[in-house]
Design a protein around this motif. Sequence first.
Motif, mmCIF file in Angstrom:
data_model
loop_
_atom_site.group_PDB
_atom_site.id
_atom_site.type_symbol
_atom_site.label_atom_id
_atom_site.label_comp_id
_atom_site.label_asym_id
_atom_site.label_seq_id
_atom_site.Cartn_x
_atom_site.Cartn_y
_atom_site.Cartn_z
ATOM 1 N N ASP A 73 0.821 -1.215 0.000
ATOM 2 C CA ASP A 73 0.000 0.000 0.000
ATOM 3 C C ASP A 73 0.852 1.261 0.000
ATOM 4 N N ASP A 74 1.992 1.229 0.668
ATOM 5 C CA ASP A 74 2.859 2.412 0.718
ATOM 6 C C ASP A 74 3.381 2.786 -0.664
ATOM 7 N N ALA A 75 3.744 1.801 -1.470
ATOM 8 C CA ALA A 75 4.234 2.071 -2.823
ATOM 9 C C ALA A 75 3.120 2.681 -3.667
ATOM 10 N N LEU A 109 2.678 6.764 -5.327
ATOM 11 C CA LEU A 109 2.285 7.163 -6.682
ATOM 12 C C LEU A 109 1.030 8.037 -6.644
ATOM 13 N N LEU A 110 0.066 7.649 -5.850
ATOM 14 C CA LEU A 110 -1.160 8.422 -5.729
ATOM 15 C C LEU A 110 -0.876 9.808 -5.164
ATOM 16 N N TYR A 111 -0.018 9.903 -4.169
ATOM 17 C CA TYR A 111 0.347 11.185 -3.572
ATOM 18 C C TYR A 111 0.987 12.104 -4.616
ATOM 19 N N ALA A 112 1.866 11.558 -5.445
ATOM 20 C CA ALA A 112 2.517 12.368 -6.486
ATOM 21 C C ALA A 112 1.469 12.955 -7.430
ATOM 22 N N ALA A 113 0.485 12.150 -7.817
ATOM 23 C CA ALA A 113 -0.569 12.642 -8.711
ATOM 24 C C ALA A 113 -1.435 13.682 -8.009
ATOM 25 N N GLU A 114 -1.791 13.430 -6.757
ATOM 26 C CA GLU A 114 -2.624 14.388 -6.006
ATOM 27 C C GLU A 114 -1.896 15.725 -5.835
ATOM 28 N N GLN A 115 -0.602 15.693 -5.607
ATOM 29 C CA GLN A 115 0.173 16.928 -5.481
ATOM 30 C C GLN A 115 0.146 17.711 -6.789
ATOM 31 N N ALA A 116 0.153 17.023 -7.901
ATOM 32 C CA ALA A 116 0.093 17.691 -9.207
ATOM 33 C C ALA A 116 -1.244 18.388 -9.404
#
Length: 88
Positions: free
Chosen positions: A72-74, A78-85
């Motif tokens: 889940d951390d991996a 990836l999800l966090y990177a997209a949300e930050q964008a």
Amino acid sequence: MQLKVQGASMAHSEENGYLGNVVFAVEGHGEPYEVTLQSDTGDDWNYSLHFLDTPGTEEEILAVEEWLEADDDAFDELLYAAEQALEE
């Protein structure tokens, strides 16, 4: 496995929900990957994993697929990177 995010994007619309892409490399793998993320509400995410440009080996992409399903951390990275964008 270690991943390094190389780029990310995310958009939101009423009709399509959230749609994002993250380009990333995995340590020891020859080719970079792209994951496409989709969610109607931002809670439950679907994704599609593929090589970015040049196909790599089937063993490598299957290993990354299994890793993202199990870690889940991996996936969250990836999800966090997209949300930050999306917030930029």
